[in-house]
Write an enzyme that holds these catalytic residues in place. Structure first.
Site, short mmCIF file in Angstrom:
data_model
loop_
_atom_site.label_atom_id
_atom_site.label_comp_id
_atom_site.label_asym_id
_atom_site.label_seq_id
_atom_site.Cartn_x
_atom_site.Cartn_y
_atom_site.Cartn_z
N TRP A 39 14.40 139.01 17.94
CA TRP A 39 14.07 139.76 19.17
C TRP A 39 12.58 139.58 19.41
CZ3 TRP A 39 15.06 142.02 23.55
CH2 TRP A 39 14.38 143.16 24.00
N GLY A 42 8.58 142.78 23.48
CA GLY A 42 7.39 143.01 24.29
C GLY A 42 6.48 144.05 23.63
N PHE A 43 7.08 145.05 23.02
CA PHE A 43 6.31 146.08 22.33
C PHE A 43 5.51 145.47 21.18
CE2 PHE A 43 6.01 149.06 18.79
CZ PHE A 43 5.48 150.19 19.37
N ASP A 53 2.27 148.53 25.74
CA ASP A 53 3.41 147.77 26.27
C ASP A 53 3.68 148.23 27.72
OD1 ASP A 53 5.74 146.30 26.50
OD2 ASP A 53 6.94 147.70 25.31
N ASP A 80 12.39 139.27 25.25
CA ASP A 80 12.27 140.51 26.02
C ASP A 80 11.30 140.21 27.16
OD1 ASP A 80 11.76 143.05 26.93
OD2 ASP A 80 10.74 143.74 25.10
N ARG A 154 19.43 145.14 31.14
CA ARG A 154 19.12 146.37 30.41
C ARG A 154 18.94 147.52 31.39
NH1 ARG A 154 14.01 146.89 26.21
NH2 ARG A 154 13.34 149.00 26.75
N HIS A 185 19.57 151.71 26.69
CA HIS A 185 18.54 152.23 25.80
C HIS A 185 18.49 153.76 25.91
CE1 HIS A 185 15.50 151.59 22.97
NE2 HIS A 185 14.44 151.44 23.72
C1 SPV Z 1 10.68 146.20 22.72
O1 SPV Z 1 10.80 146.08 21.49
O2 SPV Z 1 9.77 145.68 23.37
C2 SPV Z 1 11.67 146.99 23.47
C3 SPV Z 1 12.37 148.09 22.79
O3 SPV Z 1 11.83 146.75 24.64
S1 SPV Z 1 11.49 149.56 23.15
O4 SPV Z 1 10.11 149.38 22.75
O5 SPV Z 1 12.16 150.65 22.41
O6 SPV Z 1 11.59 149.78 24.58
MG MG Z 2 10.27 145.71 25.49
#
Ligand code: SPV
Ligand code: MG
Length: 289
Positions: A39, A42-43, A53, A80, A154, A185
């Site tokens: 994965w 983005g975070f 983020d 992402d 999403r 989510h």
């Molecule tokens: C990420 O990991 O960037 C996500 C999940 O989108 S969250 O940070 O929980 O939105």
């Molecule tokens: Mg994200």
């Protein structure tokens, strides 16, 4: 190197687990640990740059990292791409770019651009009109070159506090628009909200979950539901590295030396192995004259 698997191949058993990544090194470690997919969070990537983020990083920065990760691993990378960098026109360009750069899938979320990270308390969570987001999903599906490239829609309806009916309506509309999977989510501290959604979902497409906020949700529980196709452990690469670095740095500073940390950190030889120094040596031996 073995050829990279497609995401449909990796989901063939009905359920797979993706580990978060923010760098080629974290991707190599996740693949070695046995995760079926990555994965590209983005975070995590934002945190790697020391940034929030909230749509600050550019597509070019993200793509450079994707290319570097893709060169070092064989499991599929789920990118992402937040809101897809704008409207359906931006999504069309983004999907072409991410597929070319080595992604196996993209996740596009139904928030407005610029987005705000989902798990923050009192975040400004604004959703796009359902029809507009469905258009973005259609654009994503039409832009992909390979049928094996997976488009994951999403919905942030539960994150925005809009309730189950809105989340279900949006999820259905995004499937109608062509999404292969739906990521729903939640930031509730227990799995109840997500389990209510799963119970109401008709199973027309597999669900994707990232149970960061509700860690009681295990892989087995998701698999048993029969409706969740993919579990994303969404930010555990960056969080574990932050904890490990902080402990090591504080210890060296307090001790004024290295003896206290030596047993607890990776050896230099382990890093050499991750850097493929054996290959370097073999090339030297063969070609340096
Ligand atoms: C990420 O990991 O960037 C996500 C999940 O989108 S969250 O940070 O929980 O939105
Ligand atoms: Mg994200």
């Amino acid at each position: 190197m073995t050829e990279t698997q497609s995401l449909p191949e990796c989901l063939a058993s009905g359920f797979a687990q993706a580990m978060a990544t923010h760098s080629p090194l974290s991707a190599v470690l996740a693949e070695a640990a046995g995760f079926e997919a990555l994965w590209l969070s983005g975070f995590e990537v934002s945190a790697l740059y020391g940034l929030a983020d909230v749509s600050l990083l550019t597509m070019s920065e993200h793509l450079a990292l994707l290319r570097a990760i893709s060169a070092r691993c064989t499991i599929p990378i789920i990118a992402d791409i937040d809101t897809g960098y704008g409207n359906a026109v931006n999504v069309d360009y983004a999907v072409r770019s991410y597929e070319r750069a080595g992604a196996a899938a993209v996740v596009i979320e139904d928030k407005t651009f610029p987005k705000v990270t989902s798990l923050i308390d009192d975040g400004r969570q604004e959703l796009l009109r359902r029809e507009e987001f469905a258009g973005k999903i259609e654009a994503a599906c039409s832009a992909r070159q390979s049928e094996a490239f997976v488009i994951i829609a999403r919905t942030e309806a539960l994150i925005a506090g809009l309730g189950q009916a809105e989340a279900l309506d949006r999820a259905r509309a995004y499937c109608e628009a062509g999404a292969d999977m739906v990521f729903v989510h939640s930031k509730q501290r227990t799995p109840d909200e997500i389990e209510a959604f799963i119970a109401a979902w008709d199973g027309r497409r597999p669900l994707v979950l990232a149970p960061t906020a509700y860690p009681e949700m295990t892989a087995e529980r998701m698999r048993q539901s029969g409706k969740v196709g993919l579990a994303i452990w969404a930010n555990h690469a960056i969080r574990s590295s932050v904890a490990a670095m902080r402990t090591t740095f504080e210890r060296i500073r307090a001790d004024g030396g290295l003896l206290g940390v030596e047993q607890d950190i990776a050896s230099v030889n382990e890093i050499f192995a991750l850097q493929n120094m054996d290959t370097v040596k073999a090339v030297e031996k063969r070609f340096l004259r």
